[in-house]
Design an enzyme around this catalytic site. Structure first.
Site, short mmCIF file in Angstrom:
data_model
loop_
_atom_site.label_atom_id
_atom_site.label_comp_id
_atom_site.label_asym_id
_atom_site.label_seq_id
_atom_site.Cartn_x
_atom_site.Cartn_y
_atom_site.Cartn_z
N ASP A 55 9.58 5.63 8.62
CA ASP A 55 8.91 5.18 9.84
C ASP A 55 7.86 6.23 10.17
OD1 ASP A 55 8.40 3.28 11.74
OD2 ASP A 55 9.70 4.19 13.25
N THR A 56 6.69 5.74 10.57
CA THR A 56 5.57 6.63 10.85
C THR A 56 5.00 6.31 12.22
OG1 THR A 56 4.95 6.82 8.54
CG2 THR A 56 3.22 7.22 10.13
N ASP B 134 -6.45 5.10 9.85
CA ASP B 134 -7.20 6.01 8.97
C ASP B 134 -8.68 6.18 9.34
OD1 ASP B 134 -5.06 6.84 7.49
OD2 ASP B 134 -5.42 5.50 5.80
N HIS C 81 0.84 -1.19 0.00
CA HIS C 81 0.00 0.00 0.00
C HIS C 81 0.88 1.25 0.00
CE1 HIS C 81 -3.93 1.85 0.94
NE2 HIS C 81 -3.13 2.84 1.27
N LYS C 82 1.90 1.23 0.88
CA LYS C 82 2.82 2.38 0.96
C LYS C 82 3.64 2.50 -0.32
CE LYS C 82 5.25 1.98 4.73
NZ LYS C 82 5.85 2.05 6.08
N HIS D 3 0.99 13.05 6.23
CA HIS D 3 2.36 12.98 6.75
C HIS D 3 3.32 12.39 5.72
CE1 HIS D 3 -0.19 9.59 7.41
NE2 HIS D 3 0.81 8.78 7.64
N ARG D 4 2.95 11.19 5.18
CA ARG D 4 3.85 10.51 4.23
C ARG D 4 3.89 11.27 2.91
NH1 ARG D 4 2.71 6.02 5.79
NH2 ARG D 4 0.77 5.97 4.62
P1 ITT Z 1 6.82 -1.33 7.18
O1 ITT Z 1 7.62 -1.22 8.46
O2 ITT Z 1 6.85 -2.70 6.56
O3 ITT Z 1 7.20 -0.30 6.19
P2 ITT Z 1 4.51 -0.60 8.78
O4 ITT Z 1 3.09 -1.07 8.61
O5 ITT Z 1 5.20 -0.91 10.04
O6 ITT Z 1 5.28 -1.06 7.48
P3 ITT Z 1 4.98 2.29 9.36
O7 ITT Z 1 6.18 2.04 10.17
O8 ITT Z 1 5.04 3.35 8.33
O9 ITT Z 1 4.46 0.98 8.57
O10 ITT Z 1 3.77 2.69 10.28
C1 ITT Z 1 3.58 2.13 11.55
C2 ITT Z 1 2.10 2.03 11.81
O11 ITT Z 1 1.52 3.35 11.83
C3 ITT Z 1 1.32 1.26 10.75
O12 ITT Z 1 1.30 -0.12 11.02
C4 ITT Z 1 -0.07 1.87 10.88
O13 ITT Z 1 -0.77 1.28 11.95
C5 ITT Z 1 0.24 3.32 11.24
N1 ITT Z 1 0.23 4.14 10.02
C6 ITT Z 1 1.30 4.48 9.25
N2 ITT Z 1 0.92 5.24 8.22
C7 ITT Z 1 -0.41 5.39 8.32
C8 ITT Z 1 -1.39 6.06 7.56
O14 ITT Z 1 -1.10 6.71 6.45
N3 ITT Z 1 -2.66 6.00 7.98
C9 ITT Z 1 -2.99 5.34 9.09
N4 ITT Z 1 -2.14 4.67 9.85
C10 ITT Z 1 -0.86 4.68 9.48
#
Ligand code: ITT
Length: 196
Positions: A70-71, A153, A13-14, A178-179
């Site tokens: 990282d988010t 979301d 998705h990302k 944010h992203r």
């Molecule tokens: P990777 O480490 O494999 O990239 P991840 O799912 O862990 O994937 P992130 O570190 O970017 O992704 O994000 C950590 C969590 O934050 C993710 O599992 C979601 O629950 C939440 N998150 C990140 N981006 C989001 C978005 O655009 N909308 C809603 N929730 C989000």
């Protein structure tokens, strides 16, 4: 000329989101495309630290230009939690729904629903690292709304809008998220670096 960049993620998705934002001049490869199945360590206690750790790990492993992100969702009334723990906030093996359930429970009866998503990209080009940060402020709703997007979301409404991120078409979310903001900064930097 199309530039290859490896994105240290398995979240398709990302990957699609970023490909759309960076445009056709860049070809984004996933870990799957390179046949990498190793679990990338993510042990820092900040988003900046984790993004850097993931990008450096992939650069060391492949020698290819790459980036990682990282988010975290940072909720004011929870002192910034879930933050770096956003993916597994409800425990190992939890899903998006469990995480939403947990924050809604923790915020039950609390008036202050302010929160932000913060995203950090670490880009490594020819061994040099560059970081880009994007942020969107908003509030956590009391009930879920919408089916698009992922993660938190359905319960996040950005400032200036009445719809949750999960109710928005992807182009709208990408434009303000944010992203989206962090990726746009990275795209601008990449385009000017490659134009030189
Ligand atoms: P990777 O480490 O494999 O990239 P991840 O799912 O862990 O994937 P992130 O570190 O970017 O992704 O994000 C950590 C969590 O934050 C993710 O599992 C979601 O629950 C939440 N998150 C990140 N981006 C989001 C978005 O655009 N909308 C809603 N929730 C989000």
């Amino acid at each position: 000329m199309v530039h290859n960049l490896v994105f240290a993620t398995n979240n398709m998705h990302k990957l699609r989101e970023i490909q759309e934002i960076l445009g056709s001049e860049f070809h984004i490869l996933s870990l799957q495309d390179l046949g990498i199945e190793t679990d990338i360590p993510e042990t820092a206690d900040t988003l900046e630290g984790n993004a850097s750790q993931k990008a450096r790990f992939i650069y060391t492993m492949t020698g290819k230009n790459c980036f990682a992100d990282d988010t975290g969702l940072e909720i004011e009334a929870l002192n910034g939690r879930p933050g770096v723990f956003s993916a597994r906030y409800a425990g190992v093996g939890c899903n998006f729904n469990d995480n939403i359930e947990k924050i809604l429970k923790e915020l039950d009866g609390i008036e202050n629903r302010r929160a932000c998503f913060r995203c950090v990209f670490s880009l490594i080009i020819e061994g040099n690292e560059h970081q880009f940060v994007g942020r969107v402020d908003g509030k956590i709703t009391t009930v879920r709304a919408g089916k698009d997007g992922f993660g938190y979301d359905p319960v996040f409404v950005p400032d200036g809008y009445s719809q949750s991120f999960a109710q928005m078409p992807p182009y709208l979310k990408n434009g303000i998220s944010h992203r989206g903001r962090a990726a746009a900064k990275m795209g601008k930097w990449l385009n000017s670096a490659h134009a030189k």
